[in-house]
Scaffold this active site. Sequence first.
Site, PDB file in Angstrom:
ATOM      1  N   LEU A  29       0.891  -1.224   0.013  1.00 37.14           N
ATOM      2  CA  LEU A  29      -0.055   0.026   0.111  1.00 37.14           C
ATOM      3  C   LEU A  29       0.748   1.163  -0.016  1.00 37.14           C
ATOM      4  O   LEU A  29       0.450   2.359  -0.453  1.00 37.14           O
ATOM      5  CB  LEU A  29      -1.061   0.182   1.164  1.00 37.14           C
ATOM      6  CG  LEU A  29      -1.771  -0.960   1.222  1.00 37.14           C
ATOM      7  CD1 LEU A  29      -2.904  -1.268   2.534  1.00 37.14           C
ATOM      8  CD2 LEU A  29      -2.719  -0.929   0.126  1.00 37.14           C
ATOM      9  N   GLY A  30       2.082   1.175   0.474  1.00 37.39           N
ATOM     10  CA  GLY A  30       2.972   2.264   0.419  1.00 37.39           C
ATOM     11  C   GLY A  30       4.215   2.460   1.627  1.00 37.39           C
ATOM     12  O   GLY A  30       4.084   1.083   2.228  1.00 37.39           O
ATOM     13  N   GLY A  32       6.310   4.540   4.266  1.00 39.97           N
ATOM     14  CA  GLY A  32       6.583   6.052   4.985  1.00 39.97           C
ATOM     15  C   GLY A  32       7.802   5.970   5.933  1.00 39.97           C
ATOM     16  O   GLY A  32       8.658   4.917   5.712  1.00 39.97           O
ATOM     17  N   GLY A  35       7.693   2.731   8.233  1.00 39.13           N
ATOM     18  CA  GLY A  35       7.659   1.344   7.976  1.00 39.13           C
ATOM     19  C   GLY A  35       7.040   1.187   6.704  1.00 39.13           C
ATOM     20  O   GLY A  35       6.399   2.167   6.032  1.00 39.13           O
ATOM     21  N   LYS A  51       1.170  -2.676   8.997  1.00 41.83           N
ATOM     22  CA  LYS A  51       2.262  -1.705   8.853  1.00 41.83           C
ATOM     23  C   LYS A  51       3.835  -2.500   9.496  1.00 41.83           C
ATOM     24  O   LYS A  51       3.224  -2.673  10.754  1.00 41.83           O
ATOM     25  CB  LYS A  51       2.063  -0.311   9.588  1.00 41.83           C
ATOM     26  CG  LYS A  51       3.054   0.605   9.492  1.00 41.83           C
ATOM     27  CD  LYS A  51       2.816   1.972  10.009  1.00 41.83           C
ATOM     28  CE  LYS A  51       3.868   3.064   9.888  1.00 41.83           C
ATOM     29  NZ  LYS A  51       3.315   4.371  10.533  1.00 41.83           N
ATOM     30  N   ASP A 145       0.610  15.568  12.450  1.00 41.29           N
ATOM     31  CA  ASP A 145       0.940  15.125  11.099  1.00 41.29           C
ATOM     32  C   ASP A 145      -0.249  15.060  10.156  1.00 41.29           C
ATOM     33  O   ASP A 145      -0.161  14.269   9.138  1.00 41.29           O
ATOM     34  CB  ASP A 145       1.857  13.896  10.868  1.00 41.29           C
ATOM     35  CG  ASP A 145       2.640  14.293   9.372  1.00 41.29           C
ATOM     36  OD1 ASP A 145       2.784  15.070   9.027  1.00 41.29           O
ATOM     37  OD2 ASP A 145       2.984  13.070   9.099  1.00 41.29           O
TER      38      ASP A 145
END
Length: 306
Positions: A29-30, A32, A35, A51, A145
């Site tokens: 999914l991505g 960062g 993680g 994650k 954030d």
Amino acid sequence: MAGTADQGVGRLQPSDPRQLGPYELIGRLGVGAQGTVYLGRAVSGQRVAVKLLHPDLTEDAGARGRFVREAMAAKKVARFCAAQVLDVQVAGDRPYIVSEYVPGPSLYRLVKDNGPVSGGPLERLAIGTATALVAIHEAGIVHRDLKPANVLIGPDGPRVIDFGIAKAPATTATATSRVLGTPAYMAPEQIRGDRVDASVDVFAWGAMMAYVATGRPPFGTDSIPQVVQRILAAEPDLGGMVEPLRGLVRDCLAKDRAARPPARQILLRLLGQEAGHHVLAQAATLAGVPPSHTPAVPRTPAVPRT
């Protein structure tokens, strides 16, 4: 929690694990700062977001601590506005957090792919995200954030994710701490490394709404030093935003934290009220959140849209 989940589902790379505990990993999914986020499948067949802390951070006590705090912070927030944490495993050399999978784009991706939002859809996004902000602050959490990439647009409304640097107000960062956040959405005091409170999230919400309405952050997208200088000393560029949202966003972007409205007042202004009760229930109704997802407060009639 899902970090940069707006990138869609990508293929697993050769170095990626295929299984974490009882969860089968089926895509990316991505990635960062903390993680990598995977699309996973639980034993029940339910899709989840997993994650995994970066391997080079597993020996970092501070990074592990933030990882645990992320899970604890997300658990405190009302389920209707944050991705629900389902499982946490922080022992061993592969710490991971499992949350519900939100099948929708991030606010960042929504605007990038389709352009600025206006009219009723913009009002609904403003109310939905402000509702989430009230819930976060009433849970005693400062996100720190909040940005378009950290808001997923699910089928039942917006969900705030990535509580990796969230804190309780009593423990928020001071000038002696490392400055954390995303520069384009950081308040002046956050950039300076001063002690922060819930008003930094209000500033970020204002910057986020400006991005949604204009297609660009209100202090620019060029070099970080230039963006930072504008946040500290220049007025925001709100483009063609119209009243009354324009004035509310301008107030949220005040340099002086004391001049910014608290999240609850933002919501009241969006609803066209100067005072009221049961704000979360009313806003959730207007934002299209199912009744089962609203906090346990007495129901009141929705305020008519004008």
